[in-house]
Design an enzyme around this catalytic site. Structure first.
Site, PDB file in Angstrom:
ATOM      1  N   SER A 137       0.855  -1.193   0.000  1.00 54.81           N
ATOM      2  CA  SER A 137       0.000   0.000   0.000  1.00 54.81           C
ATOM      3  C   SER A 137       0.885   1.236   0.000  1.00 54.81           C
ATOM      4  O   SER A 137       1.984   1.220   0.584  1.00 54.81           O
ATOM      5  CB  SER A 137      -0.887   0.027   1.244  1.00 54.81           C
ATOM      6  OG  SER A 137      -1.555   1.275   1.330  1.00 54.81           O
ATOM      7  N   TYR A 151      -1.463  -0.498  10.302  1.00 54.44           N
ATOM      8  CA  TYR A 151      -1.684  -1.062   8.964  1.00 54.44           C
ATOM      9  C   TYR A 151      -0.554  -0.608   8.029  1.00 54.44           C
ATOM     10  O   TYR A 151       0.008  -1.407   7.272  1.00 54.44           O
ATOM     11  CB  TYR A 151      -3.050  -0.600   8.448  1.00 54.44           C
ATOM     12  CG  TYR A 151      -3.316  -0.854   6.980  1.00 54.44           C
ATOM     13  CD1 TYR A 151      -3.703  -2.115   6.527  1.00 54.44           C
ATOM     14  CD2 TYR A 151      -3.198   0.172   6.034  1.00 54.44           C
ATOM     15  CE1 TYR A 151      -3.964  -2.346   5.176  1.00 54.44           C
ATOM     16  CE2 TYR A 151      -3.458  -0.040   4.694  1.00 54.44           C
ATOM     17  CZ  TYR A 151      -3.838  -1.300   4.270  1.00 54.44           C
ATOM     18  OH  TYR A 151      -4.094  -1.519   2.930  1.00 54.44           O
TER      19      TYR A 151
HETATM   20  P1  NAP Z   1     -11.587  -5.947   0.052  1.00 51.30           P
HETATM   21  O1  NAP Z   1     -12.409  -5.336  -1.022  1.00 51.30           O
HETATM   22  O2  NAP Z   1     -12.003  -5.772   1.479  1.00 51.30           O
HETATM   23  O3  NAP Z   1     -11.438  -7.515  -0.276  1.00 51.30           O
HETATM   24  C1  NAP Z   1     -10.681  -8.297   0.602  1.00 51.30           C
HETATM   25  C2  NAP Z   1     -10.605  -9.709   0.057  1.00 51.30           C
HETATM   26  O4  NAP Z   1      -9.721 -10.457   0.913  1.00 51.30           O
HETATM   27  C3  NAP Z   1     -11.939 -10.436   0.082  1.00 51.30           C
HETATM   28  O5  NAP Z   1     -11.946 -11.354  -0.993  1.00 51.30           O
HETATM   29  C4  NAP Z   1     -11.894 -11.176   1.425  1.00 51.30           C
HETATM   30  O6  NAP Z   1     -12.703 -12.344   1.447  1.00 51.30           O
HETATM   31  C5  NAP Z   1     -10.436 -11.551   1.473  1.00 51.30           C
HETATM   32  N1  NAP Z   1      -9.902 -11.795   2.808  1.00 51.30           N
HETATM   33  C6  NAP Z   1      -9.806 -10.921   3.848  1.00 51.30           C
HETATM   34  N2  NAP Z   1      -9.202 -11.507   4.891  1.00 51.30           N
HETATM   35  C7  NAP Z   1      -8.913 -12.775   4.512  1.00 51.30           C
HETATM   36  C8  NAP Z   1      -8.286 -13.863   5.127  1.00 51.30           C
HETATM   37  N3  NAP Z   1      -7.820 -13.796   6.399  1.00 51.30           N
HETATM   38  N4  NAP Z   1      -8.141 -15.027   4.433  1.00 51.30           N
HETATM   39  C9  NAP Z   1      -8.588 -15.117   3.163  1.00 51.30           C
HETATM   40  N5  NAP Z   1      -9.189 -14.114   2.509  1.00 51.30           N
HETATM   41  C10 NAP Z   1      -9.355 -12.953   3.183  1.00 51.30           C
HETATM   42  O7  NAP Z   1     -10.065  -5.421  -0.007  1.00 51.30           O
HETATM   43  P2  NAP Z   1      -9.276  -4.644  -1.185  1.00 51.30           P
HETATM   44  O8  NAP Z   1      -9.505  -3.208  -1.006  1.00 51.30           O
HETATM   45  O9  NAP Z   1      -9.535  -5.295  -2.479  1.00 51.30           O
HETATM   46  O10 NAP Z   1      -7.758  -4.906  -0.718  1.00 51.30           O
HETATM   47  C11 NAP Z   1      -6.948  -5.912  -1.305  1.00 51.30           C
HETATM   48  C12 NAP Z   1      -5.507  -5.646  -0.915  1.00 51.30           C
HETATM   49  O11 NAP Z   1      -5.120  -4.343  -1.363  1.00 51.30           O
HETATM   50  C13 NAP Z   1      -5.253  -5.653   0.588  1.00 51.30           C
HETATM   51  O12 NAP Z   1      -4.000  -6.254   0.855  1.00 51.30           O
HETATM   52  C14 NAP Z   1      -5.234  -4.171   0.945  1.00 51.30           C
HETATM   53  O13 NAP Z   1      -4.492  -3.927   2.118  1.00 51.30           O
HETATM   54  C15 NAP Z   1      -4.583  -3.608  -0.290  1.00 51.30           C
HETATM   55  N6  NAP Z   1      -4.850  -2.178  -0.513  1.00 51.30           N
HETATM   56  C16 NAP Z   1      -6.112  -1.718  -0.688  1.00 51.30           C
HETATM   57  C17 NAP Z   1      -6.312  -0.366  -0.887  1.00 51.30           C
HETATM   58  C18 NAP Z   1      -7.672   0.243  -1.088  1.00 51.30           C
HETATM   59  O14 NAP Z   1      -7.808   1.468  -0.991  1.00 51.30           O
HETATM   60  N7  NAP Z   1      -8.699  -0.546  -1.354  1.00 51.30           N
HETATM   61  C19 NAP Z   1      -5.212   0.510  -0.903  1.00 51.30           C
HETATM   62  C20 NAP Z   1      -3.946   0.000  -0.724  1.00 51.30           C
HETATM   63  C21 NAP Z   1      -3.758  -1.350  -0.532  1.00 51.30           C
HETATM   64  P3  NAP Z   1     -14.166 -12.338   2.179  1.00 51.30           P
HETATM   65  O15 NAP Z   1     -15.036 -11.405   1.403  1.00 51.30           O
HETATM   66  O16 NAP Z   1     -14.626 -13.744   2.088  1.00 51.30           O
HETATM   67  O17 NAP Z   1     -13.911 -11.859   3.580  1.00 51.30           O
END
Ligand code: NAP
Length: 242
Positions: A137, A151
């Site tokens: 991130s 985080y």
């Molecule tokens: P999201 O929309 O909340 O989706 C999270 C995904 O991870 C879902 O498929 C969830 O499954 C799964 N998950 C969560 N905890 C888990 C676990 N312990 N074991 C297996 N699966 C798990 O998140 P996102 O925004 O796409 O983020 C994805 C990545 O990008 C993360 O590493 C996040 O830190 C990073 N990121 C995101 C942003 C942002 O602004 N969105 C910015 C920077 C970095 P379920 O639905 O079944 O729980």
């Protein structure tokens, strides 16, 4: 031999967009999720519609037995050539002193320990030509003051994991890179208590807006492709200039 890629957290958000792009680019996919099986099935339908093999495995990446099961199931698709370490969580936004021990442990467990467990299982099965992409991130260098410093620290650890693994695995022909998204429109912000956070931060971003999951998926797909054959140890920031 067609590429076989494991995408953790492939059921929603950035992971789901990545699965769809990779399937269109000819990858067979093993995705995992933690609880939302309907979302996982919807993504899997698109994988099959793209003419690729795909499985969705319910596996919590913090649980070593469930991670081992995920990779055993993935290996049935063929030799594993890619891992996208993506499953991540934030916690409630707030001042550093109000952070609870439970939230701190959860964020470290999913964002760091889960990534390490999945990388270990992947590396045991990978050979020359394989690649790992860790989702970090922009928070890793911004620090996320007043929001979730713990985080941000976990994501800085992702960057270090990427650099170390790239050096350790390079001699085996395995590439390791990270993608560092800025603020992206996904449901992750609901957990932090500000579902409209992407709209709120837009004025801090040089390009004037938050990003979309598919814009991150494009970078991940490139890093897994032969086009990135000499790219390893890179931390590719995809954050609208932030
Ligand atoms: P999201 O929309 O909340 O989706 C999270 C995904 O991870 C879902 O498929 C969830 O499954 C799964 N998950 C969560 N905890 C888990 C676990 N312990 N074991 C297996 N699966 C798990 O998140 P996102 O925004 O796409 O983020 C994805 C990545 O990008 C993360 O590493 C996040 O830190 C990073 N990121 C995101 C942003 C942002 O602004 N969105 C910015 C920077 C970095 P379920 O639905 O079944 O729980």
């Amino acid at each position: 031999m067609d590429p076989v890629t494991v995408v953790t957290g492939g059921s929603r958000g950035i992971g789901a967009a990545t699965v769809r792009r990779l399937a269109s680019a000819g990858h067979d996919i093993a995705l995992c999720y933690r609880q939302d099986s309907d979302a996982a099935e919807a993504v899997l339908t698109d994988v099959h519609a793209a003419g690729r093999q795909g499985i969705a495995v319910r596996a919590d990446t913090t649980n070593p037995d469930q991670v081992a099961h995920l990779f055993e199931a993935a290996a049935e698709l063929g030799e594993i050539t890619g891992l996208v370490n993506n499953a991540g969580v934030t916690s409630q936004i707030g001042p550093f002193v109000d952070l609870t021990l439970a939230d701190l442990r959860r964020v470290i467990d999913v964002n760091l320990i889960g990534y390490v467990l999945c990388a270990q299982e992947a590396v045991r099965r990978m050979s020359s030509g394989a690649a790992i992409v860790n989702i970090s991130s922009a928070a890793a260098t911004l620090g996320s003051p007043g929001e979730y410093i713990h985080y941000a620290a976990a994501k800085a650890a992702t960057d270090t994991l990427t650099i170390g693994l790239a050096k350790e695995l390079g001699p085996q022909g395995i590439r390791v890179n990270a993608v560092s998204p800025g603020t992206i429109w996904t449901d992750i912000h609901t957990v932090s208590g500000l579902p409209d956070r992407p709209a709120r931060v837009a004025n801090r971003v040089p390009l004037g807006r938050a990003g979309y999951a598919d814009e991150i998926a494009a970078a991940i797909t490139w890093l897994l492709s032969p086009e990135a054959s000499y790219t390893s140890g890179a931390i590719l920031r995809v954050a609208g200039g932030q």
